[in-house]
Scaffold this active site. Structure first.
Site, PDB file in Angstrom:
ATOM      1  N   GLU A 247      -4.047 -46.280  85.972  1.00  0.00           N
ATOM      2  CA  GLU A 247      -4.631 -46.160  87.299  1.00  0.00           C
ATOM      3  C   GLU A 247      -4.399 -44.820  87.986  1.00  0.00           C
ATOM      4  OE1 GLU A 247      -6.587 -48.475  88.652  1.00  0.00           O
ATOM      5  OE2 GLU A 247      -6.378 -49.697  86.846  1.00  0.00           O
ATOM      6  N   SER A 527      10.249-110.827 103.328  1.00  0.00           N
ATOM      7  CA  SER A 527      11.690-111.118 103.329  1.00  0.00           C
ATOM      8  C   SER A 527      12.571-109.882 103.364  1.00  0.00           C
ATOM      9  CB  SER A 527      12.040-111.951 102.091  1.00  0.00           C
ATOM     10  OG  SER A 527      11.422-113.211 102.162  1.00  0.00           O
TER      11      SER A 527
END
Length: 855
Positions: A247, A527
Site C-alpha cells: 500500500e 406447586s
C-alpha cells in the site's frame, strides 16, 4: 476709468483661452492694470502680432505635452489599480485558503484526538477457571485452550501461548481488564484430572487459576462500525511489512502525499491498460476513512491531500499507523461494518491478530483495496490469488523466505464461515444483560462508547444447555406422541451463592431471537409455590415444625356465587394424617391450602415477595397452589434465596464494566440481604432434598445417580405447564415447558421439565449438595406416624428430622398421648373435634368463578 485697447483684450482673451483657466486670466488682467499705459506705434503693432503668433504656438506645444503626460498618468493609474486589485484578490485567496486549511486542521484534530466513539460495547464471557480435581485430559486441555484463542508453542514466550510436556501444561495468560498483568501457570495432570496448579514464576501452589475471558459478542441495535482496538506493539511486524509493500512503500519518508508513488501508479496503470494501482498513501487512505466519503471529485481529492499533509505535520508516524490499523474497513457482516485488523482477525479466523499465521495476515492485507471483491467467504479463488500475491511481495521485500511462500500459498484460506461474534449467539442471555445495563447506562453510550462488558456467562455451560435442552424437547415429543416441534420451553442456570446467571435459554431454538420466554412469559407456577407456603408456617416454630400433623381430607371453600371450591390432590386421593414434611415431598394440595389459610394469605404473599418474586400475588386461596402468573426469572430468584440459606443475591449477568482502555469502571458485587430466617429456610431445604430423594422428583436418583440434590416439581391444570426447579452445591436451574397457545401438553413436572433439567445437568460438573444445619437447628429422632419424639421401648417407626432448638417434640404420641398444638387450630378453622372426622369448613376470601386452580 481707463479702457484697454481691444486688441489687448483679444490677446488676453487668447492667452486666457490657451492657458485654459479663469484664475490665470484674472491674474494677468490685474497685473496689466498696474502697468502705466504707453503709446503704441504701427511698427510695434506688427511686432506684437508676431509675438502673439509665436506665443500661441508655444502654448499649443505645451498643451500637447501636458495631454500626453496626462494620458501616461492615466495609463499608469490604471495599471496601478489593476495591480492593487490583483494584490487584493491574491490576499483574499490566501486568506480564504488559510481559512480553508484552518477549517480542515480543526476537523483533523477534532477527529484524530478524540477516541473512537462509534464502537459498540464488547461482551466477554466469564473466565474459565482451572481448579485441582477438575476432570481434564491433555487432549481436552489443548482443545479448550485453542477454542479460547490461545496459541500452542514450543515454549511460552508471549501472552496467549501454551506449551505441553507430557502431562504438564504451561500457560501464559494475556492481559485483560480482569487480569491487568500477564501471569504464567503450570498445570499438572494425573489420571484425567488436574493434580496441581503452580505459579510458573515462583512455584507457589495455587487453589485456582482463571484463564483470560473470551470475546463472545457485542451490543448493538442498528447499523454500526465495529472494531477491536489494538496498540501498535500488539500488531505483528509481518502485517506492517505487508502494508508497506502493498500500500505505501515510502510511508516512513513522505509527508502525507507521495508524488513518486503517484507517478509510479500512473506508469503501471498505463502499462496494464487499466487502473491496477492507486497512488494514495496510507495517510490519505486514513483521511478517506476518517473524514471523507467515496465521491470521486476534485474537491475531495484536494481536501484529502491537504488533510494528509496536516496529519503528517501534527502527528508521528507511529500514531498515524496505529490509527490506520484500527480504522481501515475490511468487510461487512449484516448491518455491522468490520473496521480494523483486530476485529477482522476475529471475524474471519476466530482468533486474535497476534495468533494468525503469515497466510492469514497476507489475506487481510490483500483485502484492503476491495473487501467485497476479495471476500474469502464468497470469492475464494480471487481471495486466494490476492493472498498469494501478497506473500510473493513479502518475499521480494525480504520479510519471508521462498519456502514459506511455497508452503502458505498451498494452504486453504482457513476462514471460519460459521463464526459469529455478534450478540445473537446467545439472544436470551444478551436480552437480560441489555436490560440490566440499561438501568445504569444510556443506550447511545452502550452502542458507541466502546465499553468492555465482562459478563457472568459460562460459554461452555450455555452451549451444553442449548444443545441438550432442544434434544430433550424432541425426545419428550417422541416419547409422549406430542406434535413435532410444538413444545416450547425456557431455562435459567445460575450459581446459588453468587446469584450469577451462567446460562439462559428463552426458546426451543436458543440461537434465534425468538420471544424470550425466560423473561417475558408469565405462567402459573403450580406447586413450585408450596415451599414458600410451608416456610411461612415454619417461621413460627412455636406452632409449626416439619413433624406437625396435618389432616389431608376433603376441603370446601365457598365462593361469592354460592358455589364452592373443592381443591383436590394430584392423585385424586386423600391421605389422612400426614406430617408437614410428607405433605411437601409428595406435593399434596389440600394440606398446603389448609396451612396457608391458617397462617394467612398476606403473610404467605409477603414471604413470596421477600424471596425475590417481583410479581404481585392476588390474595385468593388459589395462590396457595400457584395459580398466579410468574416469570421464569422470578422463580429462579425465589429458589436462589431458598438455596442460599434465606439470603437473596439479586440475579445478575454482570461482573464488571471497563472503558475502551480496559480500565474497570464498575464492579458488580453484592453481599446480598438476609430475607428470611436461615434456620426456617434450612428446614425447607432439607425437605426439598427429600423431594429429590423420595418425593415427586425421585426420578433424579437414576437420572443423576450418586449426586445429592434438592428440588421441586410443578404442574398446572390439565398439564398445561410443566415446571422443575432444582439445585446442587454449585448450580441451580429452573425449567418451564409448555405450549405457546396454552394448550395441554400431557406432561407433569416430573415427566417433562425434570427430564429436560436432568438432561442438561448431567453434562455439567454438578456437585452434591452440602446440607449442614446452621446454629440453632438440631437433629431429633421422631415417631414417623405420630410426629412426637421417639421413645425407647415403644413399638414405632422412627426417622431423624431437623428442628429449631427449643421447639422440638417432647414425647412419643404412641407411648404417651400428645396434646399437640395442631388439634386446637384445626377445631378453630375447620370445625372438627378430631383430626380424623368430617370435612373441614374454612372461612376464606372469595375467589372469582373463572379463576383457574392449579395442581
Amino acid at each position: 476709468m481707463k479702457i484697454l485697447p481691444r486688441k489687448d483684450t483679444k490677446r488676453k482673451s487668447t492667452r486666457a483661452t490657451s492657458t485654459g483657466t479663469k484664475r490665470k486670466v484674472s491674474s494677468r488682467t490685474t497685473t496689466k492694470k498696474k502697468t502705466p499705459a504707453r503709446k503704441k506705434t504701427k511698427s510695434k503693432k506688427s511686432t506684437a502680432v508676431s509675438a502673439t503668433t509665436r506665443g500661441v504656438g508655444k502654448k499649443r506645444s505645451r498643451s500637447s505635452r501636458k495631454t500626453r503626460q496626462s494620458s501616461r498618468r492615466r495609463s499608469f493609474s490604471l495599471w496601478r489599480l489593476l495591480l492593487k486589485t490583483l494584490v487584493v484578490i491574491l490576499i483574499g485567496c490566501a486568506v480564504a485558503f488559510a481559512g480553508w486549511v484552518w477549517t480542515l486542521d480543526r476537523q483533523v484534530q477534532a477527529r484524530f484526538d478524540t477516541p473512537f466513539r462509534s464502537i459498540p460495547a464488547h461482551l466477554y464471557a466469564r473466565p474459565y477457571t482451572l481448579k485441582p480435581g477438575d476432570a481434564h485430559t491433555v487432549s481436552e486441555m489443548r482443545t479448550d485452550l485453542l477454542s479460547q484463542g490461545y496459541k500452542q508453542a514450543k515454549e511460552i514466550t508471549r501472552p496467549g501461548d501454551f506449551a505441553f510436556s507430557g502431562q504438564v501444561i504451561d500457560v501464559l495468560r494475556p492481559i485483560s481488564a480482569t487480569h491487568p498483568v500477564p501471569k504464567a501457570v503450570r498445570v499438572e495432570l494425573f489420571d484425567g484430572r488436574v493434580a496441581r496448579l503452580t505459579d510458573h514464576r515462583n512455584a507457589q501452589v495455587l487453589d485456582q487459576f482463571e484463564l483470560a475471558p473470551e470475546l463472545i459478542g457485542n451490543l448493538m441495535t442498528g447499523p454500526m462500525e465495529d472494531r477491536i482496538l489494538l496498540k501498535l506493539h500488539e500488531v505483528p511486524q509481518l502485517l506492517i511489512d505487508g502494508l508497506f509493500v502493498m500500500e505505501d512503500r515510502r510511508f516512513m519518508s513522505h509527508h502525507g502525499v507521495d508524488p513518486f508513488g503517484i507517478m509510479r501508479a500512473m506508469v503501471q496503470n498505463i502499462r496494464d491498460g487499466r487502473v491496477s494501482q492507486g497512488g494514495s498513501t496510507l495517510t490519505q487512505q486514513l483521511v478517506k476513512n476518517l473524514y471523507l466519503d467515496d465521491s470521486r471529485t476534485l474537491k475531495r481529492k484536494i481536501n484529502e491531500a491537504i488533510m494528509a499533509v496536516i496529519i503528517e505535520l501534527r502527528y508521528s508516524k507511529n500514531q498515524i499507523l496505529e490509527r490506520y490499523l484500527n480504522t481501515i474497513f475490511l468487510g461487512q457482516s449484516g448491518n455491522r461494518a468490520i473496521h480494523g485488523f483486530g476485529l477482522a482477525a476475529q471475524f474471519y479466523f476466530g482468533h486474535k491478530l497476534q495468533d494468525l499465521n503469515p497466510a492469514q495476515l497476507a489475506l487481510l492485507v490483500g483485502m484492503i483495496p476491495a473487501p467485497s471483491a476479495y471476500n474469502p467467504f464468497r470469492n475464494i479463488d480471487r481471495a486466494t490469488g490476492r493472498r498469494n500475491l501478497v506473500l510473493k511481495s513479502l518475499h521480494a521485500n525480504g520479510s519471508i523466505s521462498a519456502g514459506e511462500v511455497e508452503l502458505y500459498s498451498q494452504t486453504g484460506l482457513d476462514v471460519v464461515r460459521n463464526k459469529n461474534i455478534g450478540a445473537s449467539r446467545y439472544p436470551a442471555y444478551t436480552d437480560l444483560l441489555n436490560r440490566q445495563l440499561g438501568e445504569s447506562y444510556d443506550r447511545s453510550y452502550l452502542e458507541k462508547g466502546g465499553l468492555n462488558i465482562y459478563s457472568t456467562l459460562d460459554e461452555s455451560v450455555q452451549q451444553i444447555a442449548q444443545t441438550r435442552f432442544k434434544a430433550a424437547l424432541e425426545a419428550l415429543e417422541k416419547k409422549h406422541a406430542i406434535k413435532t416441534d410444538s413444545l416450547q420451553g425456557a431455562m435459567i442456570i445460575l450459581e446459588p451463592k453468587s446469584g450469577e446467571i451462567v446460562a439462559m435459554i428463552g426458546a426451543r431454538d436458543a440461537k434465534t431471537g425468538d420471544f424470550n420466554r425466560a423473561l417475558d412469559a408469565r405462567r402459573p407456577i403450580g406447586s413450585l409455590v408450596k415451599p414458600a407456603v410451608y416456610l411461612t408456617a415454619l417461621l413460627n416454630p412455636a406452632r409449626y415444625s416439619t413433624s406437625t400433623i396435618i389432616e389431608d381430607s376433603p376441603l370446601s371453600i365457598p365462593l361469592q356465587t354460592g358455589e364452592s371450591w373443592n381443591p383436590g390432590n394430584y392423585d385424586k386421593e386423600f391421605h389422612g394424617d400426614v406430617s408437614l414434611f410428607d405433605a411437601l415431598i409428595h406435593s399434596y394440595n389440600v394440606p398446603a391450602v389448609k396451612v396457608g389459610l391458617d397462617v394467612g394469605l398476606d403473610p404467605v404473599a409477603t414471604t413470596i415477595q421477600r424471596l425475590g418474586v417481583s410479581e404481585s400475588f392476588p390474595r385468593y386461596p388459589s395462590m396457595l397452589l400457584g395459580a398466579s402468573n410468574v416469570s421464569l426469572l422470578d422463580v429462579a430468584q425465589m429458589y436462589q434465596t431458598l438455596a442460599n440459606h434465606g439470603r437473596l443475591q439479586p440475579l445478575t449477568t454482570l461482573r464488571s464494566v471497563a472503558n475502551s482502555d480496559n480500565q474497570v469502571m464498575v464492579k458488580y458485587q453484592s453481599d446480598g440481604e438476609q430475607m428470611v430466617n436461615a434456620r426456617a429456610d434450612f428446614l425447607v431445604m432439607d425437605m426439598l432434598g427429600a423431594v429429590a430423594q423420595s418425593g415427586t422428583a425421585r426420578a433424579l436418583n437414576h437420572l443423576l445417580p450418586g449426586i445429592r440434590l434438592a428440588g421441586k416439581t410443578g404442574t398446572t391444570n390439565e398439564y398445561r405447564d410443566s415446571w422443575f426447579a432444582g439445585f446442587g452445591k454449585n448450580y441451580l436451574a429452573v425449567v418451564w415447558i409448555g405450549q405457546d397457545d396454552n394448550s395441554p401438553t400431557g406432561l407433569s413436572g416430573s415427566s417433562g421439565a425434570l427430564r429436560a433439567w436432568a438432561s442438561v445437568m448431567s453434562e455439567l460438573d454438578l456437585q452434591s449438595l452440602d446440607l449442614l444445619p446452621p446454629e440453632g437447628v438440631i437433629e431429633v429422632e421422631v415417631d414417623l406416624d405420630g410426629g412426637g419424639i421417639a421413645m425407647a421401648g415403644c413399638t414405632q417407626q422412627s426417622v431423624v428430622r431437623y428442628f429449631i432448638s427449643g421447639y422440638e417434640p417432647l414425647s412419643n404420641n404412641r407411648c404417651e398421648p400428645l396434646d399437640d398444638n395442631l388439634g386446637g387450630w384445626l377445631n378453630k378453622w375447620f370445625g372438627s373435634s378430631s383430626r380424623k372426622s368430617g370435612s373441614p369448613k374454612v372461612s376464606a376470601p372469595s375467589i372469582p368463578d373463572n379463576l383457574e386452580i392449579n395442581r
